[in-house]
Structure formats: structure tokens, C-alpha cells
Design an enzyme around this catalytic site. Structure first.
Site, PDB file in Angstrom:
ATOM      1  N   TYR A  67       0.967  -1.276  -0.251  1.00 22.81           N
ATOM      2  CA  TYR A  67      -0.536   0.134   0.110  1.00 22.81           C
ATOM      3  C   TYR A  67       0.972   1.236  -0.241  1.00 22.81           C
ATOM      4  O   TYR A  67       0.471   2.416  -0.564  1.00 22.81           O
ATOM      5  CB  TYR A  67      -1.126   0.190   1.438  1.00 22.81           C
ATOM      6  CG  TYR A  67      -1.811  -1.006   0.308  1.00 22.81           C
ATOM      7  CD1 TYR A  67      -3.141  -0.719  -0.319  1.00 22.81           C
ATOM      8  CD2 TYR A  67      -2.765  -2.176   1.144  1.00 22.81           C
ATOM      9  CE1 TYR A  67      -4.416  -1.183  -0.893  1.00 22.81           C
ATOM     10  CE2 TYR A  67      -3.231  -2.946   0.377  1.00 22.81           C
ATOM     11  CZ  TYR A  67      -4.294  -2.882  -0.369  1.00 22.81           C
ATOM     12  OH  TYR A  67      -5.689  -3.459  -0.632  1.00 22.81           O
ATOM     13  N   GLN A 101     -15.412   3.245  -7.005  1.00 23.88           N
ATOM     14  CA  GLN A 101     -14.384   1.917  -6.899  1.00 23.88           C
ATOM     15  C   GLN A 101     -12.832   2.420  -5.848  1.00 23.88           C
ATOM     16  O   GLN A 101     -12.356   1.543  -5.946  1.00 23.88           O
ATOM     17  CB  GLN A 101     -15.076   0.518  -7.302  1.00 23.88           C
ATOM     18  CG  GLN A 101     -16.123   0.517  -7.978  1.00 23.88           C
ATOM     19  CD  GLN A 101     -15.960  -0.239  -8.743  1.00 23.88           C
ATOM     20  OE1 GLN A 101     -15.646  -2.036  -8.682  1.00 23.88           O
ATOM     21  NE2 GLN A 101     -16.202   0.123  -9.933  1.00 23.88           N
ATOM     22  N   ASN A 102     -12.100   3.543  -6.956  1.00 23.91           N
ATOM     23  CA  ASN A 102     -11.179   3.821  -6.489  1.00 23.91           C
ATOM     24  C   ASN A 102     -10.448   4.423  -5.470  1.00 23.91           C
ATOM     25  O   ASN A 102     -11.724   5.343  -4.594  1.00 23.91           O
ATOM     26  CB  ASN A 102     -10.614   4.804  -8.049  1.00 23.91           C
ATOM     27  CG  ASN A 102     -10.448   3.690  -8.997  1.00 23.91           C
ATOM     28  OD1 ASN A 102     -11.404   3.259  -9.117  1.00 23.91           O
ATOM     29  ND2 ASN A 102     -11.014   5.220 -10.248  1.00 23.91           N
ATOM     30  N   VAL A 103      -9.477   4.146  -4.779  1.00 20.96           N
ATOM     31  CA  VAL A 103      -9.249   4.419  -4.016  1.00 20.96           C
ATOM     32  C   VAL A 103      -7.657   6.096  -4.011  1.00 20.96           C
ATOM     33  O   VAL A 103      -7.179   6.060  -3.383  1.00 20.96           O
ATOM     34  CB  VAL A 103      -8.664   3.513  -2.980  1.00 20.96           C
ATOM     35  CG1 VAL A 103      -9.684   2.295  -2.630  1.00 20.96           C
ATOM     36  CG2 VAL A 103      -7.424   2.480  -3.561  1.00 20.96           C
ATOM     37  N   HIS A 119     -15.276   1.933  -1.839  1.00 26.34           N
ATOM     38  CA  HIS A 119     -14.148   1.337  -1.070  1.00 26.34           C
ATOM     39  C   HIS A 119     -12.850   1.997  -0.693  1.00 26.34           C
ATOM     40  O   HIS A 119     -11.908   1.418   0.121  1.00 26.34           O
ATOM     41  CB  HIS A 119     -12.573   0.338  -2.557  1.00 26.34           C
ATOM     42  CG  HIS A 119     -13.973  -0.697  -3.808  1.00 26.34           C
ATOM     43  ND1 HIS A 119     -14.068  -1.469  -4.349  1.00 26.34           N
ATOM     44  CD2 HIS A 119     -15.590  -1.363  -2.882  1.00 26.34           C
ATOM     45  CE1 HIS A 119     -14.569  -2.011  -4.738  1.00 26.34           C
ATOM     46  NE2 HIS A 119     -15.733  -1.802  -3.785  1.00 26.34           N
ATOM     47  N   GLY A 187     -14.681   2.464 -17.052  1.00 24.00           N
ATOM     48  CA  GLY A 187     -13.319   1.391 -16.529  1.00 24.00           C
ATOM     49  C   GLY A 187     -13.296   0.522 -15.374  1.00 24.00           C
ATOM     50  O   GLY A 187     -12.783   0.798 -14.546  1.00 24.00           O
ATOM     51  N   SER A 189     -14.659  -2.978 -15.198  1.00 23.71           N
ATOM     52  CA  SER A 189     -14.529  -5.033 -15.479  1.00 23.71           C
ATOM     53  C   SER A 189     -16.129  -5.222 -15.082  1.00 23.71           C
ATOM     54  O   SER A 189     -16.304  -6.413 -15.488  1.00 23.71           O
ATOM     55  CB  SER A 189     -13.826  -5.928 -15.324  1.00 23.71           C
ATOM     56  OG  SER A 189     -13.531  -5.910 -13.216  1.00 23.71           O
ATOM     57  N   ALA A 231     -11.274   6.312 -21.662  1.00 20.78           N
ATOM     58  CA  ALA A 231     -12.464   7.588 -21.025  1.00 20.78           C
ATOM     59  C   ALA A 231     -11.413   8.826 -21.464  1.00 20.78           C
ATOM     60  O   ALA A 231     -12.257   9.702 -21.064  1.00 20.78           O
ATOM     61  CB  ALA A 231     -12.168   6.881 -19.490  1.00 20.78           C
TER      62      ALA A 231
END
Ligand code: OAD
Length: 243
Positions: A67, A101-103, A119, A187, A189, A231
Site C-alpha cells: 500500500y 471503486q477507486n482509492v 472501497h 473504466g 470490469s 475514457a
């Protein structure tokens, strides 16, 4: 490059309540690897095998370093034209909810205001003992997971496989999906649930669904319009068509 359809432009001009749902693909033109695409591995490890509570229990230092690497990558990257197009759309529409959903924090850095993070965030740490969350914007942290004031071990403030999504964020995303007339799915899946259920939810409530992705996904057969491309090239066309 595929231009927005007349139907989409006229819907956008009618100022519909809009939800944009994004996944890792929106940041790929910023140089950040997606999860399931090439370049997503770290030190030969599949990120999916590190993004679990079991991995953190077994190898806290390794997961912490992973991380740390992701924070460093995200800090070095900048928002791309796709992130900026969403900022422009938000400024033109009366109601836009961005569900991500991106962090990586790139939507916030681009200037989007109404962001629902499903997320969590790379820029938040959470205590494994008392649950307290703290913001930490430093790209590089201690080499070992630091301690909270209560003595517990801090962990990244992200959602891992097998964990529940933050209740408020999921509720907010579902409410926005129920009320929207337009949803742009960009973007992702569309493989990871419950996030992948959100467009299905919007569709059954009557929203017009648009997908932007250079690859087809399990969602593609359900959408009203599919834009096959990056995108950063497609989304700015949606905004300029509105001007
Ligand atoms: P994935 O890596 O599964 O999918 C990324 C998607 O982005 C793919 O469908 C690509 O075709 C698409 N893509 C790539 N470049 C693009 C571009 N320039 N423009 C538009 N689309 C592009 O990432 P997610 O769907 O975000 O969860 O993955 C969902 C979740 O799985 C993540 O949030 C993460 C992961 O495990 C957790 O960590 C809980």
C-alpha cells in the site's frame, strides 16, 4: 473516436440527475495500473492476493509495503482528461453523484465534489483495534504498520476482499442510482460485487445506461449505449457536446 450520440446529448441537455460509476480504468491514462490488466502485479504478487484481511494478518509488513507503493504511485500521478471531464459535467448538471471503486483520490484532486467512495481511500488509515480513522496524505509512511494512540495496529483504510462496504457509502450509491435518469459506467470490469450491481439497480429504476470502456464487460449487453475507447478520449466529447 466515437462521438456522443444525439440521444445522449439531448438527455444531457435536459439536465438529468446523473450518476457516474468509475473503476480503475479511469486512472489508467494517469499511469496507474488496473487490477486485472497488465502491469497490475507488485513484486511478482497479484494485488488481489494482498488485498485481503487474511493477507494482512499473515504478512502485515508486506501488505503495508504494497500500500505504501500504491500511495507513492498515486501521489506521483495526476488527474487525466477523463477525471476533468467529470468535474466539468458536475459543474453543468444540477445533480451529479460520482460513485467510485477507486482509492487513489484522483477524482477529489481533479475537483469533483460529490464523491461516494465504495472501497475507501489510500489516504485514510484505520485502527484494527478501536476502528478510529485518520487521514494521512503522506505518500511514504513508516516501513512497518504504525500504532494508533490506543496501541492497536493501523491498516490501510480500504475495503479488502471479503469485507463489507461502508454502509453509508453503499446506501448513498443505491439512493442515487434509484433516482438518476442517466448513469455513466466508466473504466470498470463490472466483475466485483456489490459495486457491479449498481448499474443494474439504476437500469431497473429506468435510467439510461452508458458504458465507456475499451473492452466489453458483463455489463455491456445491458447498457443502452456502449462507447468502445479510453475514457480520457470519450468523456471530454460528452462535455463539449453540451456546450
Ligand atoms: P479492473 O482492473 O477489474 O477493470 C478495469 C477496467 O478498466 C477494465 O474493464 C478495462 O478494460 C478498463 N479500462 C482500461 N483502460 C481504460 C481506459 N483508458 N478508459 C476506460 N476504461 C479502461 O478494475 P475495477 O473494475 O475497478 O476492489 O475493479 C473493481 C475492484 O476490484 C477494485 O475496486 C478492487 C479490485 O479488486 C477492492 O480492492 C475491494
Amino acid at each position: 473516436m466515437q462521438q456522443p450520440s444525439e440521444e445522449l446529448l439531448s438527455l444531457l441537455r435536459s439536465d438529468p440527475p446523473t450518476v457516474v460509476l468509475t473503476g480503475a480504468g479511469i486512472s489508467s491514462e494517469s499511469g496507474l495500473a488496473t487490477f486485472r490488466g497488465p502491469g497490475g502485479h507488485w513484486e511478482g504478487r497479484d494485488p488481489m492476493s494482498l488485498a485481503t484481511p487474511q493477507a494482512f494478518d499473515a504478512e502485515p509488513t508486506t501488505v503495508w509495503r504494497f500500500y505504501d507503493w500504491r500511495r507513492t504511485q498515486a501521489a506521483a500521478a495526476g488527474p487525466n482528461p477523463a477525471h476533468r471531464a467529470i468535474v466539468d459535467l458536475e459543474s453543468k448538471l444540477s445533480s451529479l453523484t460520482l460513485v467510485t471503486q477507486n482509492v487513489d483520490g484522483l477524482h477529489e484532486r481533479a475537483g469533483t465534489k460529490n464523491v461516494v467512495r465504495l472501497h475507501g481511500s489510500l489516504w485514510t488509515l484505520r485502527c484494527t483495534a478501536c476502528g478510529t480513522e485518520q487521514k494521512d496524505l503522506r505518500p511514504r509512511l513508516d516501513p512497518l504498520p504504525p500504532e494508533c494512540g490506543c496501541g492497536g495496529m493501523l491498516r490501510p483504510g480500504v475495503v479488502w476482499f471479503g469485507e463489507s462496504l461502508p454502509r453509508d457509502a453503499m446506501q448513498e450509491a443505491q439512493n442515487a442510482a434509484r433516482l438518476c435518469r442517466l448513469m455513466l459506467v466508466v473504466g470498470t470490469s463490472s466483475l466485483v460485487y456489490p459495486a457491479a450491481s449498481i448499474p443494474q439497480f439504476a437500469k431497473s429504476a429506468g435510467a439510461f445506461l452508458v458504458e465507456v470502456n475499451p473492452e466489453r464487460t458483463p455489463l455491456t449487453p445491458l447498457v443502452d449505449e456502449y462507447y468502445d475507447g479510453p475514457a480520457g478520449e470519450i468523456l471530454p466529447g460528452f462535455v463539449s457536446g453540451l456546450a
